[in-house]
Design a protein around this motif. Sequence first.
Motif: not given
Length: 386
Positions: A167, A191-192, A194, A196, A249-250, A278, A298
């Motif tokens: 993002l 769902f991070c 990288s 941001t 994040d997975r 998640v 996001n």
Amino acid sequence: MFAACQPGLEPFLLAELESLGVSADEVPGGATFAGDAELLLRACLWLGTATHVRIRLARFRCRALGELERKASEFCWEEWLNPRVPLALNAAAKRSRVYHTGAIRERVHNAVGRAFGRPPLLAKDGDEVTAPLHIRFVDDTCTVSLDATSTPLHRRGYRLDGRKAPLREDLAHALVLASGFEPGDALLDPFCGSGTIPIEAAAIARCLPPGRLRAPPMQHSARFEPETWQRLLAEVEPNGDVPPIACSDRDEGAVKACLANAERAGVAETLQIEHHPVTAQPWLQSGAAPARGVLVTNPPYGMRVKGKNPLLPLYQTIGHRMKKLGPGWRAAILAHDVRLARRTSLSLEAAFTTRHGGLSVTAMTSAAVQPTTEPASRATKDERDG
Ligand SMILES: C[S@@+](CC[C@H](N)C(=O)[O-])C[C@H]1O[C@@H](n2cnc3c(N)ncnc32)[C@H](O)[C@@H]1O
């Protein structure tokens, strides 16, 4: 001055300017305001939703190329431009007799050359520092502006590894602001990627200016004031006492990139970065999250195939899991497909719409997440699989 932002983010930009004590006027794609050299630097340091801050050097009526060269030659270029820095000339014209953008650039290049006694260098690919000069004609009025920075402000300098679909930093910043994130709130992004969103949020919580890692503005100009920039940086008083900001994040590579980016941004110790799908995110288990917070995220957008989106089960899972956060939580989800976001069954409203990566995206926010009464056994197959 003119602070530019992505269309749709103007109200956030205006609020940020207001918090700097600036009374600005909203215009499509940004805000105009007046101030001195120090305010220009403060704006570049503190605006999280701006992409550029430009100084309007001149505005005049003009109906012919010869008139442009004559009027531009009367301008004191040497007071603004550094002759050793290549010029990046940008021209645009709308509803004007002067419309040939190549000829506009040529005439202004001639005029600057007259002031310097020799033609100015022109920027080429790979030049790190350039002086971006914008010449814009609208209804036969020409406006000449100089960008305060060679690179857009959303390039903060911490995200060297963007992973998949990162993002933009200014959009992540606006999403956090739209969520109503306040000092004292926890924040979760499951769902991070990288990182941001959590990195921007950590900086907001700790009162760290978005432009802190960037090279000083105006270094391409004749008005470079590195001491003022250093003083503004030294005046920053970071807040050390911040509620937890969790992200996961997975994708293991994404989690590593998130950690490296957070370290570069100087906020790694503020984040709880974990590698989970998640469904296994610890705060999304009943009663595990702090009492108050915002979920800002996001999720993958996906694309419709024959009217159906293959991510539908994931969005249902998001809604189901979010309801475990408790009544002190609100949500902000950036969605490309608003109908898909509504399948979370959260009560969401559109906060702003803008463009990202060539797509229209909408920030959907909820006032408060209603707690679930559903028994755990009702979890979907997708949820069980993560
Ligand atoms: C649109 S990207 C997020 C980008 C992020 N905001 C950034 O700036 O880098 C979506 C992320 O969701 C992750 N993801 C997809 N399905 C997931 C799941 N079931 N659980 C956790 N993460 C998932 C992907 O690995 C990807 O990193």
